[in-house]
Scaffold this motif. Sequence first.
Motif, short mmCIF file in Angstrom:
data_model
loop_
_atom_site.label_atom_id
_atom_site.label_comp_id
_atom_site.label_asym_id
_atom_site.label_seq_id
_atom_site.Cartn_x
_atom_site.Cartn_y
_atom_site.Cartn_z
N CYS A 162 62.85 -10.27 42.46
CA CYS A 162 62.93 -11.32 42.14
C CYS A 162 64.52 -11.98 41.23
O CYS A 162 64.95 -13.00 41.51
N TYR A 210 65.03 -23.19 47.36
CA TYR A 210 64.41 -21.99 47.08
C TYR A 210 63.71 -22.56 45.57
O TYR A 210 64.55 -23.11 44.70
N TYR A 231 55.76 -16.72 41.88
CA TYR A 231 55.51 -17.85 43.01
C TYR A 231 56.58 -18.57 43.17
O TYR A 231 57.27 -19.35 42.42
N THR A 232 56.86 -18.46 44.56
CA THR A 232 58.20 -19.05 44.96
C THR A 232 58.02 -19.92 46.52
O THR A 232 56.85 -19.38 47.10
N LYS A 258 60.86 -21.94 42.30
CA LYS A 258 60.05 -20.88 41.86
C LYS A 258 59.42 -21.46 40.65
O LYS A 258 59.67 -22.39 39.84
N ASN A 276 58.68 -14.87 37.51
CA ASN A 276 57.53 -15.33 38.09
C ASN A 276 57.60 -15.32 39.61
O ASN A 276 58.72 -15.78 40.43
N ASP A 285 63.08 -24.76 39.57
CA ASP A 285 62.10 -24.44 38.74
C ASP A 285 61.01 -25.48 38.96
O ASP A 285 61.19 -26.75 39.05
#
Length: 216
Positions: free
Chosen positions: A186, A117, A163-164, A119, A161, A202
């Motif tokens: 999130c 994942y 955006y992922t 982000k 944030n 990140d």
Amino acid sequence: MYRDRTIAVVIPAYNEELLISDTLSSVPAFVDKIYAIDDASRDRTQEIVEEKARQDPRIVPIRHERNLGVGAAIVSGYKRALSDTMNITVVMAGDNQMDPELMPLFLNPIIDNKADYTKGNRLLSPEYRKGMSSWRFFGNTVLTFMTKFSSGYWKLMDPQNGYTAISRRTLERLNLDSVYTRYGYCNDLLVKLNVFGFRVMDVEMPARYGRETSKI
């Protein structure tokens, strides 16, 4: 496809008639499916999404009959991506705030098996924080500490944030019906990811604010 992987983009939208068209038009050509989820908007959002879908067959309009929250909208997109067997699913806001040119930075760590994942992170450098107000920065810093404490991901920042990107294997393990349905989704998702020991990374990115109005 991107590097032999099928890519989906989930775009939650609520009253985004001014920006949803630009957002949908900006999605890169390598993306296979675009799930545009209208969370019971009261403006022309759904009408614009359906018009764009007639122009671009990748766009799949999904509408909630009542407002369920941004988290619920994203879950609807995730479930459709699983149904369509997408390899990686990206989330982008419907307000054109997220730069589509950065998408490979989110996809590559997953494809290279360095993360499950990814982000966005706007807090690492003063240059990347230029577009963020002092109040946003202060609030985000507080939420960063709280999320670090609750999730166990001590090296992560900017948990708000949206955006992922997430791998199919990871989505399949999560109980999507238990994800928090509002703006805290999130943070809640990070806690759930850590329960399974998934690798979260990140991705440095600049803050980008334009004509949108925050609904938080």
